[in-house]
Motif scaffolding. Structure first.
Motif, mmCIF file in Angstrom:
data_model
loop_
_atom_site.group_PDB
_atom_site.id
_atom_site.type_symbol
_atom_site.label_atom_id
_atom_site.label_comp_id
_atom_site.label_asym_id
_atom_site.label_seq_id
_atom_site.Cartn_x
_atom_site.Cartn_y
_atom_site.Cartn_z
ATOM 1 N N VAL A 1 1.001 -1.182 -0.403
ATOM 2 C CA VAL A 1 -0.408 0.291 -0.435
ATOM 3 C C VAL A 1 0.556 0.809 -0.237
ATOM 4 O O VAL A 1 0.202 2.141 -0.406
ATOM 5 C CB VAL A 1 -1.268 -0.331 1.085
ATOM 6 C CG1 VAL A 1 -1.665 -1.400 1.362
ATOM 7 C CG2 VAL A 1 -0.538 0.372 2.562
ATOM 8 N N THR A 2 2.138 1.660 0.289
ATOM 9 C CA THR A 2 2.885 2.229 0.328
ATOM 10 C C THR A 2 3.261 3.026 -1.534
ATOM 11 O O THR A 2 3.897 3.953 -0.570
ATOM 12 C CB THR A 2 4.386 1.815 1.138
ATOM 13 O OG1 THR A 2 4.838 1.303 0.173
ATOM 14 C CG2 THR A 2 3.709 1.507 2.111
ATOM 15 N N THR A 3 3.491 2.141 -2.365
ATOM 16 C CA THR A 3 3.858 2.502 -3.569
ATOM 17 C C THR A 3 2.552 3.264 -3.894
ATOM 18 O O THR A 3 1.662 2.827 -4.754
ATOM 19 C CB THR A 3 4.669 1.325 -3.937
ATOM 20 O OG1 THR A 3 4.710 1.752 -5.378
ATOM 21 C CG2 THR A 3 3.949 0.159 -4.317
ATOM 22 N N PRO A 4 2.971 4.254 -5.431
ATOM 23 C CA PRO A 4 1.433 4.268 -6.807
ATOM 24 C C PRO A 4 2.223 3.898 -7.548
ATOM 25 O O PRO A 4 1.292 3.522 -8.903
ATOM 26 C CB PRO A 4 2.105 5.964 -6.545
ATOM 27 C CG PRO A 4 3.529 6.114 -6.224
ATOM 28 C CD PRO A 4 4.026 5.063 -5.364
ATOM 29 N N MET A 5 3.219 2.580 -7.885
ATOM 30 C CA MET A 5 3.395 1.927 -8.265
ATOM 31 C C MET A 5 2.919 0.576 -8.632
ATOM 32 O O MET A 5 3.080 0.227 -7.930
ATOM 33 C CB MET A 5 4.512 1.520 -9.223
ATOM 34 C CG MET A 5 5.742 3.278 -9.141
ATOM 35 S SD MET A 5 5.257 3.758 -10.178
ATOM 36 C CE MET A 5 5.950 3.739 -11.373
ATOM 37 N N ALA A 6 2.631 -0.349 -9.509
ATOM 38 C CA ALA A 6 2.484 -1.216 -9.708
ATOM 39 C C ALA A 6 3.803 -2.518 -10.301
ATOM 40 O O ALA A 6 4.118 -1.923 -12.202
ATOM 41 C CB ALA A 6 1.308 -1.937 -10.610
ATOM 42 N N VAL A 7 3.773 -3.651 -10.242
ATOM 43 C CA VAL A 7 4.753 -4.914 -10.635
ATOM 44 C C VAL A 7 4.129 -5.717 -11.400
ATOM 45 O O VAL A 7 3.371 -6.226 -11.019
ATOM 46 C CB VAL A 7 6.399 -4.546 -9.939
ATOM 47 C CG1 VAL A 7 7.085 -6.056 -10.597
ATOM 48 C CG2 VAL A 7 6.587 -3.950 -9.128
ATOM 49 N N VAL A 8 4.532 -6.023 -13.113
ATOM 50 C CA VAL A 8 4.675 -6.540 -13.506
ATOM 51 C C VAL A 8 5.521 -7.732 -13.682
ATOM 52 O O VAL A 8 6.020 -7.574 -14.283
ATOM 53 C CB VAL A 8 3.065 -6.829 -14.560
ATOM 54 C CG1 VAL A 8 3.428 -8.099 -15.672
ATOM 55 C CG2 VAL A 8 2.106 -6.313 -14.106
ATOM 56 N N ASN A 9 5.734 -9.057 -12.918
ATOM 57 C CA ASN A 9 7.171 -9.515 -12.753
ATOM 58 C C ASN A 9 6.658 -10.838 -13.575
ATOM 59 O O ASN A 9 6.114 -11.471 -12.944
ATOM 60 C CB ASN A 9 7.788 -9.985 -11.789
ATOM 61 C CG ASN A 9 9.685 -10.149 -11.584
ATOM 62 O OD1 ASN A 9 9.852 -9.553 -12.176
ATOM 63 N ND2 ASN A 9 8.972 -11.627 -11.807
ATOM 64 N N THR A 10 7.652 -11.318 -15.036
ATOM 65 C CA THR A 10 6.795 -12.476 -15.328
ATOM 66 C C THR A 10 8.728 -13.549 -15.482
ATOM 67 O O THR A 10 9.356 -13.163 -16.075
ATOM 68 C CB THR A 10 6.367 -12.176 -17.154
ATOM 69 O OG1 THR A 10 5.621 -11.731 -16.775
ATOM 70 C CG2 THR A 10 6.056 -13.669 -17.718
ATOM 71 N N LEU A 11 8.419 -14.259 -15.214
ATOM 72 C CA LEU A 11 9.574 -15.263 -15.039
ATOM 73 C C LEU A 11 9.946 -16.618 -15.615
ATOM 74 O O LEU A 11 8.698 -17.366 -14.815
ATOM 75 C CB LEU A 11 9.948 -15.812 -13.576
ATOM 76 C CG LEU A 11 11.219 -16.080 -13.150
ATOM 77 C CD1 LEU A 11 11.819 -16.204 -11.724
ATOM 78 C CD2 LEU A 11 11.700 -17.725 -13.563
ATOM 79 N N TYR A 12 9.898 -16.590 -17.019
ATOM 80 C CA TYR A 12 10.530 -18.012 -17.851
ATOM 81 C C TYR A 12 11.190 -19.039 -17.250
ATOM 82 O O TYR A 12 12.476 -18.598 -17.203
ATOM 83 C CB TYR A 12 10.127 -17.728 -18.589
ATOM 84 C CG TYR A 12 9.539 -17.158 -19.830
ATOM 85 C CD1 TYR A 12 8.850 -15.694 -19.912
ATOM 86 C CD2 TYR A 12 7.651 -17.799 -20.141
ATOM 87 C CE1 TYR A 12 7.781 -15.182 -20.377
ATOM 88 C CE2 TYR A 12 6.743 -16.753 -20.616
ATOM 89 C CZ TYR A 12 6.819 -15.522 -20.688
ATOM 90 O OH TYR A 12 5.538 -15.528 -21.193
ATOM 91 N N ASP A 13 10.747 -20.171 -17.459
ATOM 92 C CA ASP A 13 11.801 -20.815 -16.530
ATOM 93 C C ASP A 13 12.712 -21.952 -17.544
ATOM 94 O O ASP A 13 12.603 -22.699 -18.288
ATOM 95 C CB ASP A 13 11.162 -22.412 -15.421
ATOM 96 C CG ASP A 13 12.072 -23.644 -14.811
ATOM 97 O OD1 ASP A 13 11.775 -24.846 -15.141
ATOM 98 O OD2 ASP A 13 13.031 -23.292 -15.411
ATOM 99 N N VAL A 14 13.582 -20.628 -18.209
ATOM 100 C CA VAL A 14 14.791 -21.416 -19.808
ATOM 101 C C VAL A 14 15.325 -20.530 -19.645
ATOM 102 O O VAL A 14 15.742 -19.217 -19.171
ATOM 103 C CB VAL A 14 13.614 -21.026 -21.264
ATOM 104 C CG1 VAL A 14 13.020 -19.293 -21.559
ATOM 105 C CG2 VAL A 14 14.341 -22.226 -21.714
ATOM 106 N N GLY A 15 16.939 -21.192 -19.121
ATOM 107 C CA GLY A 15 17.913 -20.066 -19.768
ATOM 108 C C GLY A 15 18.930 -20.482 -20.578
ATOM 109 O O GLY A 15 18.296 -21.545 -21.613
ATOM 110 N N ALA A 16 19.690 -20.499 -19.945
ATOM 111 C CA ALA A 16 21.315 -20.751 -21.424
ATOM 112 C C ALA A 16 21.428 -22.163 -21.291
ATOM 113 O O ALA A 16 21.302 -22.072 -22.516
ATOM 114 C CB ALA A 16 22.093 -20.187 -21.301
ATOM 115 N N ARG A 17 21.277 -22.434 -19.858
ATOM 116 C CA ARG A 17 21.006 -23.709 -19.430
ATOM 117 C C ARG A 17 20.657 -24.472 -20.831
ATOM 118 O O ARG A 17 21.195 -25.807 -21.024
ATOM 119 C CB ARG A 17 21.449 -24.114 -18.485
ATOM 120 C CG ARG A 17 19.749 -24.063 -18.024
ATOM 121 C CD ARG A 17 20.082 -24.841 -16.286
ATOM 122 N NE ARG A 17 18.704 -24.322 -15.596
ATOM 123 C CZ ARG A 17 18.208 -24.748 -14.431
ATOM 124 N NH1 ARG A 17 18.497 -25.484 -13.874
ATOM 125 N NH2 ARG A 17 16.958 -24.376 -14.108
#
Lengths: 418, 415
Positions: free
Chosen positions: B21-37
């Motif tokens: 409740v302390t921030t005026p911003m919202a975050v949408v974070n999307t983590l995909y289970d894929v990397g260089a490996r």
């Protein structure tokens, strides 16, 4: 069926609530700013001194700052670092042209002890010759590495030419590290640290008792009035190339002396700058990265000094694209000068800029940063209200006028390195 | 305590919601289970190239950045050997714009030739700017294949070389998307001054109809236990030498990880660390030395980074380094030293998880590790470490047969 081609409605940011820090003044005239409305577990305390690099010659300011924790008559540097680490603290030293900021970050429960240790170290440092020498060797090495980078070479060639008539252009040379004497540092420390504390900034949920203890520590310094000097900021447009044979990329720096936030055109020019190169969707990024693929990144900005500022465009491009890039940059500037930006694009930029201010004012630390940013220029938060107002009101015609006034290629210094 | 709610859609999308409740911003974070490996050894650098392509327009929305900027938002992304993470920060009243954009590019990309062509060039310039055109820039390109012989960690996220990126085809790109970019392979974290019911409604609205795909079972070749000391010396056009040591250790969350992490701090984090005090302050054999861990999900590395003084030899430095390592193996550290290190870990964690964006990324990452609540219990794991545990782990990993060493020598100019 979802219609994904239609964007959801958006609401523009109407108002930003700026919260001033509490301000107290100590008996020695040092101001203490504190932002305490936060849930964060860590506290940050900054002691800011009139000990910037312009206050002396060569690298004395930088070295003095970095040696503040190097030991006193009773405590070795190891003992000081052990104490600071033991309290789980992080310290930082940042020396700019105008000032020196010594920071301590730690958990609330430890911050008073941490600050005591830091202040004790700063006041009693005796500049042990072995410590000085070790730092010199380390920094020489770091500088030698940095000088190999085309971005460093371009930046240095640019700044030293742009500010050839003032100390802002008098950059550190490797030889400077061989000309340092202990007495230089002792004298500078006495003048600009013991007698040079300007203000203290505290961000964290401290109770009154702990805040008072930190204020008490500030009383151990004194505050001399800062003298400002009128420098000569005149420059001559120029073209400089620094060759580096095996370089795979060329670093480009283009720009001119301009102004800072005290100038009446600053806010509106910021909008022009954003359109040109101040965000990912800018003209420069769209053309030179997203359309032509010459670079990983290109941007522009207005850097602010105390009495003036400078406009710059900066990028690193594949070596074979150097001339094409310079042409493309000129093309984009020319476009801004001849065609009015569309209402659609201008609205997008306005919304983006205001969203950024909102993001950069989010939280106690951000709010303190915003406060310091205007306080430095003798201004207050009404500056940001004015900023939002002017950004909202700027017209395409004004954008074009400002581009014609301040973005002429003939006024630029153009540097390439690599 | 970071409070959060967790729910899952029918198509397998895992969603974490954190109310702030302390921030005026919202975050949408999307983590995909894929990397260089997850890349093929003949097509390295792909996960990262793909990250770039995600910004080239999706099936219904030709421009990703524009609408987000219009909504007063900003965004970025990064790829590692393990994951690809995308985040948007918007004024909270415009959350839906971010969800609309992110869900569409999870559904499908536009896959235009132009986008592939341009991002290929951009990534090649990134390769040059960050790795090839910087002093010591190719350190990791050299070190990884030395330390890892079998496991995909043997190549860096940017790729083994520029050719793999140059030769990437549209078919391969589409294939990569199909395999790795779908709801069951993603963790969505939303944070801000919002209500759970509204978040659920919006997530179901925008992500509900994205078809589920089978999650590809990860079956990576395991790196066999290292049984011999490995060393390589290369010459580069740099002003001074740099030595890099790497010791194999547990992956994040695996047994021994927390001990190894604290060992790296004891050895070389900050100016009161053992290697710093001994080799730099006392013996002046180095101008800089530090230690850290890579923090990878699969078995990773504890690293030493050493900048030798001009008049010190490799033999001298190596001997003193091993003395410090051996001492950690033979003698229990004292409780105050352990407490000091744990205090630092606590401060770092508190500081790095401040703000709605940092919390979102940490929640998503921890959910990937098995439980978002690890964000709240991680400190306990560090506090459970004992001085005996440190000694045991030190003996396990700080062995010469477990060590890979890269020596970068400065090319000497002919007089």
């Amino acid at each position: 069926m979802m219609n994904r081609t239609i964007a959801p409605e958006t609401k523009t940011v109407k108002h930003i609530d700026f919260q001033s820090p509490e301000i107290d003044t100590l008996s020695n005239k040092v101001d203490v700013y504190s932002m305490r409305k936060t849930d964060d577990e860590t506290v940050r305390v900054d002691f800011v001194f009139d000990a910037g690099s312009l206050k002396t010659s060569k690298i004395i300011a930088q070295l003095t700052g970095e040696l503040l924790f190097s030991g006193s008559a009773d405590k070795t540097s190891d003992e000081i670092e052990e104490k600071i680490d033991g309290l789980g603290a992080f310290t930082g030293v940042e020396v700019s042209t105008e000032k020196s900021t010594i920071s301590a970050i730690g958990l609330r429960e430890h911050i008073v002890a941490i600050t005591q240790t830091v202040v004790d170290a700063i006041i009693n440092v005796n500049f042990n010759p072995k410590e000085i020498n070790q730092l010199l060797q380390s920094k020489k090495k770091q500088m030698a590495i940095s000088l190999e980078k085309v971005s460093t070479q371009a930046r240095r060639a640019f700044l030293s030419d742009l500010f050839k008539n003032s100390p802002y252009g008098d950059l550190t040379q490797l030889e400077d590290y061989d000309q340092i004497e202990q007495s230089h540092l002792i004298e500078f420390h006495k003048d600009k640290y013991l007698s040079g504390l300007q203000y203290i900034a505290v961000v964290g949920a401290l109770n009154d008792e702990d805040l008072n203890k930190i204020k008490e520590l500030g009383n151990q310094f004194s505050k001399e009035e800062v003298t400002t000097i009128d420098y000569d900021y005149s420059y001559t447009p120029n073209n400089i190339h620094v060759e580096k044979e095996q370089a795979l990329q060329t670093a480009i720096r283009v720009g001119r002396v301009l102004f800072n936030k005290q100038h009446e055109d600053f806010i509106k020019f910021s909008v022009v700058n954003t359109i040109l190169g101040g965000y990912f969707g800018s003209r420069l990024m769209t053309s030179i990265r997203e359309d032509k693929g010459y670079t990983y990144g290109i941007g522009s900005g207005v850097a602010q000094l105390l009495e003036t500022g400078y406009f710059f465009i900066s990028t690193e491009v594949g070596k074979e694209f150097k001339d094409l890039t310079l042409e493309a940059i000129q093309e984009e500037i020319n476009l801004l000068q001849t065609e009015e930006v569309s209402e659609t694009e201008l609205t997008l930029v306005k919304n983006y800029i205001i969203g950024q201010i909102l993001e950069q004012s989010d939280g106690a630390q951000a709010m303190m940063d915003r406060f310091i940013a205007v306080e430095t220029y003798g201004m207050d938060f009404s500056y940001y209200d004015d900023f939002i107002k002017q950004v909202n009101e700027i017209t395409p015609k004004e954008v074009k006028e400002l581009a014609n006034l301040y973005l002429n290629w003939e006024d630029f210094i153009v540097v390439s390195a690599g | 305590m970071v409070e959060f709610e967790r729910f899952e859609l029918d198509n397998g999308l895992r969603v974490i919601f954190h109310k702030d409740v302390t921030t005026p911003m919202a975050v949408v974070n999307t983590l995909y289970d894929v990397g260089a490996r997850d890349e093929s050894p003949e097509r390295t650098g792909f996960a990262h190239l793909f990250e770039h392509l995600m910004f080239g327009g999706s099936i219904n929305i030709p421009n990703f950045d524009g609408p987000l900027q219009e909504a007063g938002g900003s965004n970025n992304a990064f790829t590692s050997n393990d994951i690809t993470n995308y985040y948007d920060v918007v004024p909270v009243q415009n959350l839906e714009t971010a969800l609309w954009l992110e869900s569409d590019r999870m559904l499908s990309l536009a896959f235009t030739e132009k986008s592939l062509e341009v991002q290929r060039s951009v990534v090649i310039e990134e390769f040059k700017q960050r790795y090839l055109n910087q002093p010591y820039g190719d350190l990791w390109l050299e070190f990884r294949p030395l330390a890892y012989e079998v496991h995909p960690y043997r190549w860096a996220t940017i790729g083994k070389n520029i050719e793999h990126i140059k030769e990437a085809t549209m078919e391969e790109v589409k294939d990569f998307f199909k395999t790795h970019y779908h709801p069951g392979n993603a963790i969505l974290c939303i944070a801000g001054n919002l209500e759970l019911e509204e978040v659920k409604r919006l997530v179901k609205k925008w992500y509900g109809d994205i078809p589920a795909k089978e999650k590809k079972v990860r079956n990576l070749p395991q790196e066999p236990k290292q049984t011999e000391f490995r060393t390589k010396t290369i010459e580069r056009d740099v002003p001074s030498d740099v030595y890099t040591y790497g010791f194999k250790m547990a992956g994040k969350g695996q047994e021994g990880y927390y001990e190894a992490d604290l060992i790296s701090d004891v050895l070389g984090r900050g100016k009161s660390s053992r290697l710093y005090k001994r080799l730099k302050k006392e013996l002046e054999l180095v101008t800089d030395i530090n230690a850290y861990v890579l923090g990878s999900i699969d078995p990773g590395m504890l690293m030493l980074s050493i900048h030798p003084s001009d008049d010190a030899t490799l033999e001298q430095i190596d001997a003193e380094v091993w003395k410090v390592l051996d001492e950690l193996k033979s003698t229990l550290i004292e409780k105050p030293e352990l407490e000091k290190i744990i205090n630092k870990v606590k401060t770092t964690k508190a500081f790095s998880e401040q703000g709605v964006l940092n919390k979102s990324m940490a929640l998503a990452m921890n959910e990937l590790m098995g439980d978002a609540n690890l964000i709240n219990t991680e400190t306990d794991e560090y506090e459970k470490v004992t001085v005996e545990g440190i000694q045991e782990q030190a003996n396990e990993i700080l062995q010469k047969t477990n060590c890979s060493q890269l020596i970068i020598k400065a090319k000497k100019n002919d007089e």
